[in-house]
Design a protein around this motif. Structure first.
Motif, short mmCIF file in Angstrom:
data_model
loop_
_atom_site.label_atom_id
_atom_site.label_comp_id
_atom_site.label_asym_id
_atom_site.label_seq_id
_atom_site.Cartn_x
_atom_site.Cartn_y
_atom_site.Cartn_z
N LYS A 243 0.83 -1.20 0.00
CA LYS A 243 0.00 0.00 0.00
C LYS A 243 0.87 1.26 0.00
CE LYS A 243 -4.27 -1.76 0.73
NZ LYS A 243 -4.12 -3.13 0.35
N ASN A 244 0.34 2.32 -0.59
CA ASN A 244 0.96 3.64 -0.58
C ASN A 244 -0.06 4.64 -0.06
OD1 ASN A 244 2.15 2.26 -3.24
ND2 ASN A 244 3.66 3.66 -2.41
N GLY B 147 -1.84 11.74 -11.71
CA GLY B 147 -2.18 10.95 -12.89
C GLY B 147 -2.08 9.45 -12.66
N SER B 148 -1.58 9.04 -11.48
CA SER B 148 -1.46 7.61 -11.17
C SER B 148 -2.85 6.98 -11.05
CB SER B 148 -0.75 7.39 -9.84
OG SER B 148 0.55 7.88 -9.87
N VAL B 149 -2.90 5.72 -11.41
CA VAL B 149 -4.14 4.95 -11.25
C VAL B 149 -3.95 4.04 -10.05
CG1 VAL B 149 -5.65 3.25 -12.36
CG2 VAL B 149 -4.64 5.09 -13.72
N PHE B 150 -4.99 4.00 -9.18
CA PHE B 150 -4.87 3.20 -7.96
C PHE B 150 -6.20 2.53 -7.63
CE2 PHE B 150 -6.07 7.50 -6.62
CZ PHE B 150 -7.11 7.26 -5.73
N ARG B 151 -6.10 1.49 -6.81
CA ARG B 151 -7.28 0.74 -6.36
C ARG B 151 -7.45 0.96 -4.87
NH1 ARG B 151 -5.77 -4.43 -7.65
NH2 ARG B 151 -6.71 -4.34 -9.70
N ILE B 152 -8.72 1.10 -4.42
CA ILE B 152 -8.97 1.23 -2.98
C ILE B 152 -9.46 -0.12 -2.43
CG2 ILE B 152 -9.36 3.72 -3.11
CD1 ILE B 152 -12.38 3.19 -2.81
N HIS B 153 -9.68 -0.17 -1.12
CA HIS B 153 -9.98 -1.42 -0.41
C HIS B 153 -11.14 -2.20 -1.00
CE1 HIS B 153 -13.54 0.28 1.59
NE2 HIS B 153 -12.87 1.41 1.50
N ASN B 154 -12.14 -1.52 -1.59
CA ASN B 154 -13.32 -2.24 -2.10
C ASN B 154 -13.22 -2.57 -3.59
OD1 ASN B 154 -13.72 0.21 -3.31
ND2 ASN B 154 -15.51 0.78 -2.09
N GLY B 155 -12.03 -2.34 -4.17
CA GLY B 155 -11.80 -2.73 -5.57
C GLY B 155 -12.04 -1.62 -6.58
N PRO C 168 -5.13 12.82 2.18
CA PRO C 168 -3.78 12.52 1.68
C PRO C 168 -3.20 11.22 2.23
CG PRO C 168 -3.88 14.74 2.64
CD PRO C 168 -5.23 14.10 2.86
N ASN C 169 -3.66 10.81 3.42
CA ASN C 169 -3.11 9.61 4.04
C ASN C 169 -3.94 8.36 3.80
OD1 ASN C 169 -1.22 11.32 4.99
ND2 ASN C 169 -2.07 11.48 7.03
N ALA C 170 -4.89 8.43 2.85
CA ALA C 170 -5.63 7.22 2.50
C ALA C 170 -4.65 6.23 1.90
CB ALA C 170 -6.74 7.55 1.51
N GLU C 171 -4.73 4.98 2.36
CA GLU C 171 -3.83 3.95 1.83
C GLU C 171 -4.48 3.29 0.62
OE1 GLU C 171 -0.74 2.12 4.81
OE2 GLU C 171 -2.76 1.57 5.40
N VAL C 172 -3.72 3.23 -0.48
CA VAL C 172 -4.24 2.71 -1.74
C VAL C 172 -3.20 1.79 -2.37
CG1 VAL C 172 -5.68 4.76 -2.12
CG2 VAL C 172 -3.37 4.68 -3.09
N GLU C 173 -3.67 1.01 -3.33
CA GLU C 173 -2.77 0.12 -4.07
C GLU C 173 -2.50 0.75 -5.44
OE1 GLU C 173 -2.89 -4.29 -6.17
OE2 GLU C 173 -4.54 -3.66 -4.88
N LEU C 174 -1.25 1.11 -5.68
CA LEU C 174 -0.85 1.74 -6.94
C LEU C 174 -0.88 0.67 -8.04
CD1 LEU C 174 0.26 4.31 -8.30
CD2 LEU C 174 2.55 3.55 -7.64
N LEU C 175 -1.54 1.00 -9.15
CA LEU C 175 -1.62 0.05 -10.27
C LEU C 175 -0.60 0.43 -11.34
CD1 LEU C 175 -5.51 -0.27 -10.54
CD2 LEU C 175 -3.91 -1.80 -9.38
N PRO C 176 -0.07 -0.56 -12.07
CA PRO C 176 0.91 -0.25 -13.11
C PRO C 176 0.33 0.71 -14.14
CG PRO C 176 0.47 -2.64 -12.99
CD PRO C 176 -0.40 -1.98 -11.98
N GLY C 177 1.09 1.72 -14.54
CA GLY C 177 0.61 2.76 -15.44
C GLY C 177 0.66 2.37 -16.91
#
Length: 199
Positions: free
Chosen positions: A145-146, A154-162, A190-199
């Motif tokens: 997680k980040n 511009g990054s794409v990310f996923r949150i806990h519920n997909g 700003p401190n939400a933890e997310v999963e960075l997806l490949p760009g």
């Protein structure tokens, strides 16, 4: 109870924390992670005080969360139920309960100045203090997680519920992020933890 608590908090805090739990007749439940909160306090209709804390927190965050919730209980008992949950009475109570734990036997030296600054005016969540949140995160078990503020625009990310979002501009404290499936814009801490997806 004390031996159940031992794995979750720093060793030198155990006796004092156990005394606080007994003194305030706290029924402590250590629960599986809830994404929206680290812990909570409820007074049940029959009068007993229940505090729940996430089992997944590192020892330092667990200790802070537990004292945060005990401070709710103590503030409500002392000042009455009509006070604001994170108002001046709670802040004063949280400071008073937490200060005895701000010692090098309990917290690592690099956290102590950040904690001292945070407890001058504690917030509803330590997560809103970005410097402290980042410092505490280094004691978490490794994960993928980040924090949102760490990832590039511009990054794409996923949150806990997909759900999947794209990071946009910062608006005062929060970040505007667009949900890719709907095109709707949401504001993220700003401190939400997310999963960075490949760009």
């Amino acid at each position: 109870m004390k031996d159940k608590l031992a794995p979750y908090i720093p060793e030198h805090a155990l006796d004092s924390v156990f005394e606080l739990i007994k003194l305030n007749r706290v029924h402590l439940k250590i629960v599986n992670e809830r994404v929206t909160r680290h812990g909570d306090y409820r007074k049940h209709p029959d009068g007993y005080h229940q505090i729940t804390v996430n089992a997944s927190l590192n020892k330092y965050r667990f200790l802070m969360t537990l004292i945060h919730e005990i401070a709710h209980l103590v503030a409500f008992e002392k000042y009455g139920r009509n006070i604001k949950p994170h108002g001046d009475e709670w802040k004063l109570t949280f400071q008073r309960l937490m200060v005895p734990f701000l010692r090098p036997e309990i917290f690592p030296n690099q956290l102590l100045p950040l904690l001292a600054r945070h407890f001058r005016n504690p917030k509803a969540s330590s997560d809103t203090d970005a410097t402290l949140a980042l410092a505490l995160k280094q004691f978490d078990p490794a994960n993928d997680k980040n924090y949102i503020f760490e990832i590039p625009y511009g990054s794409v990310f996923r949150i806990h519920n997909g759900r999947i979002f794209k990071k946009g501009a910062q608006r005062i404290k929060r970040f505007e992020c667009m949900e890719l499936s709907s095109g709707r814009v949401y504001l993220f801490n700003p401190n939400a933890e997310v999963e960075l997806l490949p760009g």
